[in-house]
Design a protein around this motif. Sequence first.
Motif, PDB file in Angstrom:
ATOM      1  N   GLN A 154      -0.739   7.316   0.342  1.00  0.00           N
ATOM      2  CA  GLN A 154      -0.648   7.732   1.742  1.00  0.00           C
ATOM      3  C   GLN A 154       0.806   7.902   2.141  1.00  0.00           C
ATOM      4  O   GLN A 154       1.649   7.106   1.799  1.00  0.00           O
ATOM      5  CB  GLN A 154      -1.307   6.667   2.608  1.00  0.00           C
ATOM      6  N   THR A 190       4.398   3.485  12.028  1.00  0.00           N
ATOM      7  CA  THR A 190       3.881   4.820  12.377  1.00  0.00           C
ATOM      8  C   THR A 190       2.898   4.713  13.531  1.00  0.00           C
ATOM      9  O   THR A 190       2.960   5.494  14.488  1.00  0.00           O
ATOM     10  CB  THR A 190       3.209   5.485  11.154  1.00  0.00           C
ATOM     11  N   TRP A 191       1.981   3.737  13.466  1.00  0.00           N
ATOM     12  CA  TRP A 191       0.960   3.578  14.512  1.00  0.00           C
ATOM     13  C   TRP A 191       1.581   3.381  15.887  1.00  0.00           C
ATOM     14  O   TRP A 191       1.293   4.122  16.819  1.00  0.00           O
ATOM     15  CB  TRP A 191       0.047   2.405  14.168  1.00  0.00           C
ATOM     16  N   GLY A 242      -1.299  -3.203   3.247  1.00  0.00           N
ATOM     17  CA  GLY A 242      -1.654  -2.090   4.123  1.00  0.00           C
ATOM     18  C   GLY A 242      -3.141  -1.982   4.384  1.00  0.00           C
ATOM     19  O   GLY A 242      -3.590  -1.067   5.070  1.00  0.00           O
ATOM     20  N   ALA A 255       3.563   8.702   5.515  1.00  0.00           N
ATOM     21  CA  ALA A 255       3.641   8.577   6.976  1.00  0.00           C
ATOM     22  C   ALA A 255       3.217   9.884   7.641  1.00  0.00           C
ATOM     23  O   ALA A 255       2.582   9.865   8.694  1.00  0.00           O
ATOM     24  CB  ALA A 255       5.051   8.185   7.390  1.00  0.00           C
ATOM     25  N   ASP A 298       2.849   1.598   7.934  1.00  0.00           N
ATOM     26  CA  ASP A 298       1.708   2.115   8.715  1.00  0.00           C
ATOM     27  C   ASP A 298       1.736   1.577  10.142  1.00  0.00           C
ATOM     28  O   ASP A 298       1.371   2.290  11.089  1.00  0.00           O
ATOM     29  CB  ASP A 298       0.372   1.742   8.060  1.00  0.00           C
ATOM     30  N   SER A 357      -6.866   1.210   3.800  1.00  0.00           N
ATOM     31  CA  SER A 357      -5.633   1.608   4.496  1.00  0.00           C
ATOM     32  C   SER A 357      -5.986   2.039   5.915  1.00  0.00           C
ATOM     33  O   SER A 357      -7.157   2.295   6.228  1.00  0.00           O
ATOM     34  CB  SER A 357      -4.956   2.770   3.765  1.00  0.00           C
ATOM     35  N   LEU A 358      -4.974   2.148   6.741  1.00  0.00           N
ATOM     36  CA  LEU A 358      -5.182   2.634   8.104  1.00  0.00           C
ATOM     37  C   LEU A 358      -5.665   4.078   8.072  1.00  0.00           C
ATOM     38  O   LEU A 358      -6.546   4.466   8.841  1.00  0.00           O
ATOM     39  CB  LEU A 358      -3.894   2.500   8.926  1.00  0.00           C
ATOM     40  N   SER A 359      -5.103   4.850   7.175  1.00  0.00           N
ATOM     41  CA  SER A 359      -5.513   6.246   7.035  1.00  0.00           C
ATOM     42  C   SER A 359      -7.000   6.347   6.707  1.00  0.00           C
ATOM     43  O   SER A 359      -7.746   7.124   7.315  1.00  0.00           O
ATOM     44  CB  SER A 359      -4.668   6.917   5.937  1.00  0.00           C
ATOM     45  N   LEU A 406      -0.615  10.054   7.663  1.00  0.00           N
ATOM     46  CA  LEU A 406      -1.125   9.126   8.673  1.00  0.00           C
ATOM     47  C   LEU A 406      -0.877   9.674  10.067  1.00  0.00           C
ATOM     48  O   LEU A 406      -1.762   9.628  10.924  1.00  0.00           O
ATOM     49  CB  LEU A 406      -0.474   7.746   8.509  1.00  0.00           C
TER      50      LEU A 406
END
Length: 194
Positions: free
Chosen positions: A2, A86-87, A159, A4, A83, A177-179, A7
């Motif tokens: 992933q 980025t969020w 992550g 940035a 992450d 992952s967040l993605s 995401l």
Amino acid sequence: MQTADNLQKQIDQFIQSSIELQHSTHGRLPLTLADTDWPSACYQESPANTESHQVWQPIQQNSYAEDMFDRLEEALGYKVHPDIRTWYSSYWSDPIPAQCSEGDLSLLFIWSEKDCERLRGNLIGHLLNKQKQRHPPSIFFACTEPDGDHYLSIDNDSGEVWLELPGRPAIRKIAGSLSEFLTTLTPLPIPDTE
């Protein structure tokens, strides 16, 4: 792997879907309490604005929160997972409701530059508590609804997205992952603040 940028694109798509749902459901953006002590770029000019309520929408940041994370890392003595950076550096916004396989939740964002300091203090307290309890560091980005007792966090090392309860070890892994997690979300209409 992933990135940035990937995401960020997923966050952008989710925010856009949320705004589109808001227009199709209510015919307008949501209303929040007008608070001159908490100014935000999220406030929008609208005929629906009153003395007590203003229309708002999520607004892209210009990476203002990056400095807040630099100072957070300095206070903690270690790096925050990219992450999370980025969020919280993507949008100014009130919480946004969504639904996932675990149920309803509120995605947390930063409302304004002033709100960055409140978040930084909360994150420091949260991470120091994790350290004291010898739990792996994680950073919250959503809370469950309607009770708000549980929250979703990103494990700072891996992550991964985990379901947690304050003061307890992580309960279970939700996504790798967040993605990956964002692909499972469905936006819900944003309620007006009473």
